[in-house]
Design an enzyme around this catalytic site. Structure first.
Site, PDB file in Angstrom:
ATOM      1  N   SER A  43       0.844  -1.200   0.000  1.00 21.63           N
ATOM      2  CA  SER A  43       0.000   0.000   0.000  1.00 21.63           C
ATOM      3  C   SER A  43       0.878   1.248   0.000  1.00 21.63           C
ATOM      4  CB  SER A  43      -0.931   0.017   1.221  1.00 21.63           C
ATOM      5  OG  SER A  43      -0.185  -0.030   2.413  1.00 21.63           O
ATOM      6  N   ASP A  86       5.445  -7.076   2.312  1.00 19.01           N
ATOM      7  CA  ASP A  86       4.641  -7.563   1.178  1.00 19.01           C
ATOM      8  C   ASP A  86       5.529  -7.935  -0.004  1.00 19.01           C
ATOM      9  OD1 ASP A  86       1.972  -7.697   1.788  1.00 19.01           O
ATOM     10  OD2 ASP A  86       1.524  -5.633   1.202  1.00 19.01           O
ATOM     11  N   LYS A 116       4.349 -11.362   3.045  1.00 20.70           N
ATOM     12  CA  LYS A 116       2.903 -11.555   2.841  1.00 20.70           C
ATOM     13  C   LYS A 116       2.659 -11.583   1.341  1.00 20.70           C
ATOM     14  CE  LYS A 116      -0.265  -8.173   3.720  1.00 20.70           C
ATOM     15  NZ  LYS A 116      -0.767  -7.906   2.356  1.00 20.70           N
ATOM     16  N   GLU A 118      -0.689 -12.409  -1.773  1.00 21.30           N
ATOM     17  CA  GLU A 118      -2.146 -12.413  -1.930  1.00 21.30           C
ATOM     18  C   GLU A 118      -2.639 -13.644  -2.688  1.00 21.30           C
ATOM     19  OE1 GLU A 118      -3.281  -8.700  -3.793  1.00 21.30           O
ATOM     20  OE2 GLU A 118      -2.242  -7.506  -2.273  1.00 21.30           O
ATOM     21  N   GLU A 185      -9.415  -9.032   4.123  1.00 18.88           N
ATOM     22  CA  GLU A 185      -9.697  -7.615   3.857  1.00 18.88           C
ATOM     23  C   GLU A 185     -11.078  -7.420   3.247  1.00 18.88           C
ATOM     24  OE1 GLU A 185      -6.531  -5.528   1.877  1.00 18.88           O
ATOM     25  OE2 GLU A 185      -7.746  -3.725   1.567  1.00 18.88           O
TER      26      GLU A 185
HETATM   27  O1  KIV Z   1      -0.415  -3.292   1.706  1.00 16.39           O
HETATM   28  C1  KIV Z   1      -1.002  -3.211   2.790  1.00 16.39           C
HETATM   29  O2  KIV Z   1      -0.893  -2.227   3.542  1.00 16.39           O
HETATM   30  C2  KIV Z   1      -1.874  -4.321   3.171  1.00 16.39           C
HETATM   31  C3  KIV Z   1      -2.848  -4.101   4.293  1.00 16.39           C
HETATM   32  C4  KIV Z   1      -4.004  -3.331   3.806  1.00 16.39           C
HETATM   33  C5  KIV Z   1      -3.267  -5.382   4.904  1.00 16.39           C
HETATM   34  O3  KIV Z   1      -1.821  -5.346   2.569  1.00 16.39           O
END
Ligand code: KIV
Length: 272
Positions: A43, A86, A116, A118, A185
């Site tokens: 994000s 991420d 993380k 998706e 989410e």
């Molecule tokens: O990229 C991010 O900040 C996220 C959150 C919204 C969980 O994946």
């Protein structure tokens, strides 16, 4: 803090807090506030790089920002939050080798201890299993998955029976594949609540109701700094307006132009 600690938190019924950070200032703030986990979310592409989606974010950018986040921590190492980073778009969708290289690069060169990613497509599950076999802990992410924005938009997910069954199946698959936690989410609260009971790994919600094992928020959103707030992330206070007003006042008090009626006396300028 280790990833296994979060599963212990769930067993103990201890709520898990996850906040995003993107640089040294934001990480020092969320660490001081007591977040259990700091997520360097992609994000940041929207929040700090000004993109309209997360898709343009590169691995180099994720590493650059994760290193800054790590430098911002002030507590001794053993007391610092767990850092999850991420995996950006296209760093894990093109096969297991590429994903191991991307995730390994992040863990090798920063203080991040987990990644993380998706979705739960068959190819993604293979990637997750391989990363975990290579010693890289993985957090899953289902529901509104922003890297699929061109397919699903930014709207609420899992609203009908069929997609609710899919999210149940996918969550179970992520757990079986070895994920240590799952972000859910923008899905109905009842679905997240049921999943919390159904899974042994922690369910971390955002726009998924209050009955989750933990909550994650984009820090800029809850501080009210983002220009466009997602509907499910209510700001704690009007951060943008407060900052703008404070800066306006500073500009007015420091303006040396005597024509400016708002210029204050030289006394107020002694703060330089
Ligand atoms: O990229 C991010 O900040 C996220 C959150 C919204 C969980 O994946």
């Amino acid at each position: 803090m280790q990833t296994t600690e979060l599963v212990r938190f769930k067993k103990l019924g201890k709520h898990i807090t996850v906040l995003t950070a993107w640089d040294a200032i934001s990480s020092s703030i969320v660490e001081a506030a007591g977040a259990d986990v700091v997520l360097v979310g992609d994000s940041l592409g929207m929040v700090v790089l000004g993109h309209s989606t997360t898709l343009p974010v590169t691995l180099d950018q994720m590493l650059h920002h994760t290193k800054a986040v790590c430098r911002g921590f002030c507590k001794p190492l053993s007391e610092q939050p767990l850092v999850v980073c991420d995996l950006p778009f296209l760093s894990y969708q093109c096969g297991e080798d590429k994903a191991v290289e991307a995730a390994g690069t992040l863990l090798k060169n920063s203080c991040a201890s987990a990644v993380k990613l998706e979705g739960a497509e068959p190819e993604t599950l293979l990637v997750i299993k391989r990363l975990i076999r290579m010693g890289i802990p993985v957090m899953g992410h289902l529901g509104l998955t922003p890297q699929s924005v061109h397919q699903i938009g930014y709207k609420s997910q899992a609203r009908d029976k069929e997609s609710q069954e899919k999210i149940f199946k996918d969550s179970k698959l992520l757990q079986e594949s070895g994920c240590f936690a799952i972000v859910l989410e923008h899905i109905p609260g009842e679905v997240a609540s049921t999943l919390k009971k159904y899974l042994t790994i922690p369910v971390i919600g955002i726009g998924a109701g209050s009955d989750c094992d933990g909550q994650v928020r984009v820090t800029a959103d809850i501080l009210g700094l983002s220009i466009e707030q997602p509907p499910f992330a209510k700001p704690l206070f009007p951060g943008r307006e407060l900052c703008i007003d404070a800066l306006k006042e500073w500009i007015d008090t420091t303006n040396p132009n005597p024509e400016n009626p708002t210029t204050k006396t030289s006394e107020s300028k002694s703060d330089y």
